[in-house]
Scaffold this active site. Structure first.
Site, mmCIF file in Angstrom:
data_model
loop_
_atom_site.group_PDB
_atom_site.id
_atom_site.type_symbol
_atom_site.label_atom_id
_atom_site.label_comp_id
_atom_site.label_asym_id
_atom_site.label_seq_id
_atom_site.Cartn_x
_atom_site.Cartn_y
_atom_site.Cartn_z
ATOM 1 C CG ASP A 53 -1.926 1.121 1.216
ATOM 2 O OD1 ASP A 53 -1.648 2.164 0.602
ATOM 3 O OD2 ASP A 53 -2.995 0.971 1.840
ATOM 4 C CG HIS A 54 0.972 4.266 -3.135
ATOM 5 N ND1 HIS A 54 -0.175 3.729 -3.672
ATOM 6 C CD2 HIS A 54 0.780 5.604 -3.122
ATOM 7 C CE1 HIS A 54 -1.019 4.696 -3.970
ATOM 8 N NE2 HIS A 54 -0.478 5.837 -3.646
ATOM 9 C CG HIS A 91 -4.841 4.068 -0.351
ATOM 10 N ND1 HIS A 91 -3.794 3.170 -0.385
ATOM 11 C CD2 HIS A 91 -5.123 4.337 -1.642
ATOM 12 C CE1 HIS A 91 -3.472 2.911 -1.632
ATOM 13 N NE2 HIS A 91 -4.267 3.597 -2.416
#
Length: 519
Positions: free
Chosen positions: A197-198, A260
């Site tokens: 999950d950037h 996110h």
């Protein structure tokens, strides 16, 4: 008002810099945009800064026809365009470790080429049998690739380690997420699986735990006694762009909220872990999700709002509505905006609403966490009656930093009170730009540190919270789409989620603390 940093020793007691073992990163889907825009620029930067061993290597695996030299040339173009300046000497050394295999990832017989290439790199570059398999491919290819890796004997390394990185979406609802985790677990152990999950690689997100748990002045007020509400906003000015085929199946709730924004919520609300290792941190995050009051489809009208943008204006430029975007169904009911209200039923947060909001074609590009504090019990100063409440604003993008908003007396003989900001920015405080999120996450995977990656439990519990909303929206399609104009802050119905006297904070930059008042 700005912050300054003192020249004090840097404390490395939590996470120290280490160099990972020599390894090979195999990128499935290496001819795609993700490899060119994000992955190769990130690993080249790590190489240039000597954060990975000099014999670090990359193997691209994709259907496109390319030679090794073609692949090197394409990746250099990507690094120059999306990663900044390329040093010719370091690139030449880095490129010596780049290989490319033209093959179909669904065909088991093609994996003999990969086995041969990896064995050659072990002999020639001393990579020690250590592998990272990065699935930069559509979700439909996850399991075929994993099963082919198993059949080729590559899922478990005899001489080193093997790790798997997969991009979201991790399923499209609770049942599919469980099924995916089950099938992945038949081939790779949980400690081998890195669900990336950037957002968790962003500097401010990582700093959130330090901000909360390394500062004694915050812990006493970080609870229901002093916090009125928490708002987490992920606003984009961009539209669907070239992702229509994906977005039509996903929508804002799946694309942003389930992953996110749930990560940001848990890091804001979690209890202090017993240590800063992966198991302890991830366990506390799952506890937060499990404490959220479970929803059912009947609750949806009171806790969730969806929207879809119509034609409007972004930065003075006219843009089309979602249904007019290329590749989008002209009668699409896919939401481009989602807002939810959640309650965490534990000792720290009972009674404090958490508002999550994500949308495309909104008025401003901004991702932030705003912690709003309760008003003083007695307004001693007449001039403070209309002042907005105190806030801590954690800006994740684009201008990473933290702002504290409070009231102060304006200079002069009379008592005039106004709100002011105490502002911390990474770029000015430390004199350096934040690292790219993929750089940090890829390095952590090489080091075997899964702290900033999603666990299977987190994924499944997060899906359990949003699946009832998805079911309700599926059974009752929206009749009012499009219901907000591009360039605004979303549908008016989102205001009705707010409790009495609360209102959305609509960020328009780090110095703007204006609240959107309910009409």
């Amino acid at each position: 008002m700005t912050t300054t940093t003192l020249e004090t020793p840097v404390i490395e007691s939590v996470r120290t810099e280490r160099t990972p073992d020599p390894c090979v990163m195999v990128i499935f889907g290496a001819s795609g945009d993700l490899a060119k825009r994000k992955l190769l620029p990130a690993v080249y930067t790590l190489y240039k800064e000597r954060l990975v061993p000099p014999n670090f290597s990359v193997v691209g695996f994709s259907r496109s026809e390319m030679s090794d030299d073609d692949f090197r040339s394409r990746m250099r173009e990507g690094v120059e365009e999306f990663g900044g300046r390329v040093d010719s000497a370091s690139w030449q050394k880095f490129a010596a470790g780049l290989r490319y295999i033209s093959a179909h990832p669904h065909h088991p017989e093609e994996y003999a080429k990969l086995t041969s290439a990896l064995s050659a790199l072990d002999r020639e570059r001393g990579t020690g049998g250590n592998r990272i398999f990065y699935l930069a491919v559509p979700p439909s290819s996850f399991l075929p690739i994993v099963k082919n890796l198993q059949a080729a004997g590559l899922a478990q390394s005899e001489t080193g380690w093997a790790r798997l990185i997969i991009e979201k979406p991790f399923g499209h609802d609770l049942e599919s997420a469980k099924a995916l985790n089950l099938e992945l677990g038949k081939v790779f152990r949980e400690e081998q699986i890195y669900r990336i999950d950037h957002y968790l690689g962003k500097e401010t997100v990582q700093n959130l735990l330090v901000f909360r748990f390394a500062n004694g002045i915050l812990e006493p007020v970080w609870n229901r006694r002093y916090v009125d509400n928490v708002q987490i906003t992920a606003a984009e000015t961009l539209g669907v762009e070239n992702r229509a085929s994906y977005y039509e199946e996903a929508g804002a709730l799946r694309d942003m909220v389930q992953n996110h924004m749930m990560q940001l919520l848990t890091m804001t609300a979690m209890e202090p872990p017993v240590s800063f290792d992966a198991d302890a941190v991830r366990a506390e995050k799952v506890k937060v999700l499990r404490a959220i009051h479970p929803l059912c489809p009947e609750d949806t009208p009171y806790c969730a709002v969806r929207g879809q943008y119509g034609p409007g204006s972004i930065n003075g430029e006219k843009v089309v509505g979602y249904r007019q975007e290329p590749g989008v169904n002209p009668s699409s009911n896919t939401e481009t905006f989602a807002a939810v209200k959640l309650h965490i039923e534990n000792w720290r947060w009972a009674g404090v609403p958490f508002y999550l909001r994500a949308g495309k074609r909104l008025a401003q590009h901004s991702t932030e966490i705003a912690v709003q504090f309760r008003q003083p019990p007695l307004r001693l100063f007449e001039a403070t009656r209309d002042l907005p409440p105190n806030l801590i604003i954690i800006r994740i993008q684009p201008d990473e930093g933290i702002t504290l908003r409070f009231s102060a007396k304006r200079p002069g003989p009379a008592t005039h009170v106004r709100d002011v900001n105490m502002d911390f920015r990474y770029s000015t405080a430390f004199g350096m730009a934040s690292a790219n999120a993929y750089e940090r996450l890829l390095l952590d995977c090489m080091l075997g540190d899964p702290t900033l990656f999603s666990s299977s439990k987190f994924v499944e519990v997060a899906w359990s919270l949003v699946t009832p909303i998805l079911e309700a929206w599926k059974n009752k399609p929206a009749l009012d789409f499009p219901n907000y104009a591009a360039g605004t802050w979303g549908p008016a119905a989102a205001d009705k989620l707010m409790d009495y006297s609360q209102a959305w904070r609509n960020p328009a930059g780090p110095e703007d603390a204006a609240l959107k008042r309910i009409a």
